[in-house]
Design a protein around this motif. Structure first.
Motif, short mmCIF file in Angstrom:
data_model
loop_
_atom_site.label_atom_id
_atom_site.label_comp_id
_atom_site.label_asym_id
_atom_site.label_seq_id
_atom_site.Cartn_x
_atom_site.Cartn_y
_atom_site.Cartn_z
N GLN A 1 0.87 -1.17 0.00
CA GLN A 1 0.00 0.00 0.00
C GLN A 1 0.91 1.22 0.00
O GLN A 1 1.71 1.40 0.92
CB GLN A 1 -0.92 0.02 1.22
N ALA B 1 -6.02 0.70 1.22
CA ALA B 1 -6.23 -0.63 1.79
C ALA B 1 -5.77 -0.63 3.25
O ALA B 1 -4.68 -0.17 3.56
CB ALA B 1 -5.44 -1.67 1.01
N ILE C 1 -4.08 -6.25 3.12
CA ILE C 1 -4.05 -6.96 1.85
C ILE C 1 -3.53 -8.37 2.11
O ILE C 1 -2.52 -8.55 2.80
CB ILE C 1 -3.13 -6.27 0.82
N THR D 1 -5.61 -12.00 -4.79
CA THR D 1 -5.29 -11.04 -3.73
C THR D 1 -6.58 -10.42 -3.21
O THR D 1 -7.43 -9.99 -4.00
CB THR D 1 -4.35 -9.96 -4.27
N ARG E 1 -8.24 -7.43 -0.86
CA ARG E 1 -7.98 -6.14 -0.22
C ARG E 1 -9.16 -5.77 0.67
O ARG E 1 -10.31 -5.89 0.26
CB ARG E 1 -7.77 -5.07 -1.28
N TRP F 1 -10.64 -2.54 2.24
CA TRP F 1 -10.51 -1.10 2.03
C TRP F 1 -10.88 -0.31 3.29
O TRP F 1 -11.74 -0.71 4.07
CB TRP F 1 -11.40 -0.66 0.87
#
Length: 98
Positions: free
Chosen positions: A34, A68, A71, A80, A82, A84
């Protein structure tokens, strides 16, 4: 904070927080990186004369920054994931102080 009228009070606050670049694993995998980001928050509060009631307006993530909070890189099948951070939020609160 500033007095208004007879025993009323208005208060304002503003804040900025910055999170530098972070990797969500110990291997610095770019898939779980990130970039650095900043978030602005601000609000107003009015304490009604008499000191018992108040009304507050607050705004969070006012620039609506997409970032994010976490993650997870699983595998090729799942990919992947994420999680948020909160988008721009506006809240209004009314309360009573005992």
């Amino acid at each position: 904070s500033h007095p208004i009228g007879r025993d009323g009070r208005i208060s304002a606050h503003a804040g900025y927080s910055y999170q530098s670049e972070v990797y969500f694993d110990p291997y610095k995998n770019p898939a779980v990186r990130q970039c650095g980001y900043g978030v602005w928050n601000a609000g107003l509060r009015y304490d009604i004369p008499g000191g018992k009631w108040f009304v507050a307006l607050h705004g969070g993530n006012l620039a609506d920054k997409l970032y994010a909070q976490s993650i997870i890189s699983n595998n090729d099948l799942v990919g992947t994931i994420r999680f948020w951070g909160a988008p721009k939020t506006i809240s209004l609160k009314m309360g009573f102080k005992l």
